[in-house]
Design a protein around this motif. Structure first.
Motif, short mmCIF file in Angstrom:
data_model
loop_
_atom_site.label_atom_id
_atom_site.label_comp_id
_atom_site.label_asym_id
_atom_site.label_seq_id
_atom_site.Cartn_x
_atom_site.Cartn_y
_atom_site.Cartn_z
N MET A 45 0.19 15.07 38.21
CA MET A 45 -1.07 15.19 38.89
C MET A 45 -2.23 15.23 37.90
O MET A 45 -3.28 14.65 38.15
N ARG A 46 -2.04 15.95 36.80
CA ARG A 46 -3.09 16.06 35.79
C ARG A 46 -3.41 14.69 35.19
O ARG A 46 -4.55 14.35 34.96
N LYS A 103 -5.63 12.69 37.52
CA LYS A 103 -7.02 13.13 37.47
C LYS A 103 -7.73 12.58 36.24
O LYS A 103 -8.89 12.14 36.32
N ILE A 104 -7.07 12.58 35.12
CA ILE A 104 -7.66 12.03 33.89
C ILE A 104 -7.89 10.54 34.04
O ILE A 104 -8.96 10.02 33.67
#
Length: 95
Positions: free
Chosen positions: A1-2, A5-6
């Protein structure tokens, strides 16, 4: 998920940078085109038309001026070369 987002953030920044770059390029090209038209153009021009003549409209066509004049004997379009400040053609309307 991270990582997602990036990736979305980086793509958003790239879209903004690309849009700004496109706007800057368009403004530069418009300025270059406008400066090319005005370079070496004389501002002194006499159309030498009879008394009672009035200018109806002016347009730019292929680096020439098309001047619509309303004369007592009828309307005409005068083609003017602004670099030499001379009339290079005439179109008589209604003949």
């Amino acid at each position: 998920m991270r990582g997602l987002k990036i990736l979305v953030s980086v793509m958003g920044v790239l879209i903004i940078v690309g849009t700004v770059g496109l706007v800057v390029a368009l403004v530069q090209r418009m300025n270059t085109a406008a400066s090319g038209l005005t370079a070496g153009v004389s501002t002194d021009l006499a159309l030498r038309q009879p008394a009672g003549t009035r200018i109806g409209q002016i347009a730019v066509i292929d680096n020439r001026l098309a001047v619509w004049v309303e004369r007592p004997d009828g309307g005409r379009i005068l083609l003017i070369d602004p670099r030499s400040a001379r009339q290079v053609g005439e179109i008589r309307l209604g003949e």
